[in-house]
Design a protein around this motif. Structure first.
Motif, PDB file in Angstrom:
ATOM      1  N   ASP A  42      10.860  13.788   0.768  1.00 21.49           N
ATOM      2  CA  ASP A  42       9.463  14.137  -0.908  1.00 21.49           C
ATOM      3  C   ASP A  42      10.355  13.920  -1.838  1.00 21.49           C
ATOM      4  OD1 ASP A  42       7.277  13.510   0.820  1.00 21.49           O
ATOM      5  OD2 ASP A  42       5.685  15.595   0.047  1.00 21.49           O
ATOM      6  N   ARG A  69       0.750   8.666  -5.764  1.00 22.11           N
ATOM      7  CA  ARG A  69       1.428   9.215  -4.850  1.00 22.11           C
ATOM      8  C   ARG A  69       0.146  10.248  -5.515  1.00 22.11           C
ATOM      9  NH1 ARG A  69       7.348   9.519  -2.518  1.00 22.11           N
ATOM     10  NH2 ARG A  69       6.389  11.617  -1.891  1.00 22.11           N
ATOM     11  N   GLU A  71      -2.573  10.662  -6.872  1.00 21.45           N
ATOM     12  CA  GLU A  71      -4.028  10.717  -6.651  1.00 21.45           C
ATOM     13  C   GLU A  71      -3.839  10.576  -5.529  1.00 21.45           C
ATOM     14  OE1 GLU A  71      -5.138   6.675 -10.099  1.00 21.45           O
ATOM     15  OE2 GLU A  71      -4.273   6.672  -7.996  1.00 21.45           O
ATOM     16  N   ASP A  72      -3.545  10.252  -4.241  1.00 26.11           N
ATOM     17  CA  ASP A  72      -3.036  10.498  -2.932  1.00 26.11           C
ATOM     18  C   ASP A  72      -2.913  11.358  -2.798  1.00 26.11           C
ATOM     19  OD1 ASP A  72      -3.501   9.402   0.168  1.00 26.11           O
ATOM     20  OD2 ASP A  72      -1.181   9.985  -0.097  1.00 26.11           O
ATOM     21  N   ASP A  73      -1.765  12.479  -3.643  1.00 22.62           N
ATOM     22  CA  ASP A  73      -1.480  14.095  -2.977  1.00 22.62           C
ATOM     23  C   ASP A  73      -0.995  14.429  -4.385  1.00 22.62           C
ATOM     24  OD1 ASP A  73      -0.743  16.669  -1.893  1.00 22.62           O
ATOM     25  OD2 ASP A  73      -0.382  15.501   0.236  1.00 22.62           O
ATOM     26  N   HIS A  75      -1.319  17.787  -5.438  1.00 21.44           N
ATOM     27  CA  HIS A  75       0.041  19.176  -4.850  1.00 21.44           C
ATOM     28  C   HIS A  75       1.194  18.386  -4.328  1.00 21.44           C
ATOM     29  CE1 HIS A  75      -2.933  21.782  -5.268  1.00 21.44           C
ATOM     30  NE2 HIS A  75      -4.640  21.323  -5.100  1.00 21.44           N
ATOM     31  N   ARG A  76       2.079  17.854  -4.054  1.00 15.46           N
ATOM     32  CA  ARG A  76       2.982  17.678  -2.996  1.00 15.46           C
ATOM     33  C   ARG A  76       3.886  16.741  -4.294  1.00 15.46           C
ATOM     34  NH1 ARG A  76       3.184  15.604   3.252  1.00 15.46           N
ATOM     35  NH2 ARG A  76       5.356  14.708   2.262  1.00 15.46           N
ATOM     36  N   THR A  77       2.513  15.733  -4.874  1.00 13.05           N
ATOM     37  CA  THR A  77       3.975  15.260  -5.388  1.00 13.05           C
ATOM     38  C   THR A  77       4.274  16.437  -7.153  1.00 13.05           C
ATOM     39  OG1 THR A  77       2.660  12.979  -5.291  1.00 13.05           O
ATOM     40  CG2 THR A  77       3.666  13.486  -7.450  1.00 13.05           C
ATOM     41  N   HIS A 151      -0.860  25.339  -8.367  1.00  8.19           N
ATOM     42  CA  HIS A 151      -1.277  24.349  -7.650  1.00  8.19           C
ATOM     43  C   HIS A 151      -3.475  24.525  -8.254  1.00  8.19           C
ATOM     44  CE1 HIS A 151       1.066  23.414  -4.723  1.00  8.19           C
ATOM     45  NE2 HIS A 151       1.215  24.492  -3.873  1.00  8.19           N
ATOM     46  N   ASP A 155      -5.360  21.185  -9.504  1.00  9.55           N
ATOM     47  CA  ASP A 155      -6.912  21.087  -9.663  1.00  9.55           C
ATOM     48  C   ASP A 155      -7.791  21.063 -10.256  1.00  9.55           C
ATOM     49  OD1 ASP A 155      -6.455  20.295  -6.192  1.00  9.55           O
ATOM     50  OD2 ASP A 155      -6.606  22.791  -6.367  1.00  9.55           O
ATOM     51  N   GLY A 161      -3.947  15.898 -11.391  1.00  9.91           N
ATOM     52  CA  GLY A 161      -3.114  15.735 -11.003  1.00  9.91           C
ATOM     53  C   GLY A 161      -1.970  14.092 -12.049  1.00  9.91           C
TER      54      GLY A 161
END
Length: 212
Positions: A42, A69, A71-73, A75-77, A151, A155, A161
């Motif tokens: 990542d 990315r 929008e999809d995840d 937190h990881r992004t 985190h 949210d 994000g």
């Protein structure tokens, strides 16, 4: 790509490398994050997209992919973006001697014109920058409470994000400019770490550690 005046060296830890500034003689251990917390792929993918985004000719397509990315995840992004910024922070410290916390505190968003007539906008930009600083400090210090707080900011409110991502890109553009001024190329740092290390299979030390 080699970094100007910087050298990578192996360490007994197969998940880490030493990054040494050959002029200042300062060094730090840079280690992969634990794959359950943040897969190294990542960070490498985000680094490639950020470097592509930094070029005006390829910015639009790179930003589209980054937003997708986020929008999809988100937190990881955002974790990967902040981890990459933490790596850049350590590199600036090695070159200049400025403490990493001071480098983080000096992060700024310089991508828009500012004026005394827009104090509300200024407060919004600074609030967003504070969120990015928190994520970078969480990566630098491996502080669990800071990571949890960061985190929650990703949210809150809903849909934050992609907004944080775009702001983080502006912060990164400013930081990349600062790095080039001191003679450091920000490209391929995460890629090099990924290429010459392996994922840890047990408890890990903090990803960023000073070396004597």
């Amino acid at each position: 790509m080699p970094l100007s005046g910087l050298a990578w060296q192996t360490l007994p830890d197969a998940g880490a490398l030493a990054l040494v500034d050959t002029s200042s003689r300062r060094a730090a251990a840079l280690a992969r994050p634990h794959p359950r917390e943040l897969p190294m792929i990542d960070v490498v993918d985000i680094e490639r997209l950020v470097v592509t985004w930094l070029s005006p000719q390829t910015r639009f397509a790179a930003e589209q992919k980054l937003v997708e990315r986020a929008e999809d995840d988100p937190h990881r992004t955002m974790a990967a973006l902040c981890w990459l910024l933490a790596m850049w922070t350590v590199t600036i410290h090695l070159r200049t001697g400025r403490p990493p916390a001071t480098v983080v505190a000096a992060m700024s968003y310089r991508q828009v014109w500012r004026s005394p007539e827009a104090p509300q906008s200024e407060r919004v930009w600074e609030a967003l920058t504070d969120r990015i600083r928190l994520g970078v400090l969480a990566a630098l210090t491996a502080d669990a409470d800071s990571a949890v707080e960061f985190h929650t900011h990703v949210d809150n409110p809903r849909g934050m994000g992609p907004i944080m991502l775009r702001h983080a890109l502006g912060v990164m553009a400013s930081m990349a400019e600062d790095m080039r001024i001191i003679g450091v190329d920000p490209q391929d740092m995460a890629g090099t770490l990924a290429l010459y290390t392996i994922d840890p299979d047990g408890p890990t030390a903090p990803c960023f550690r000073p070396l004597a």
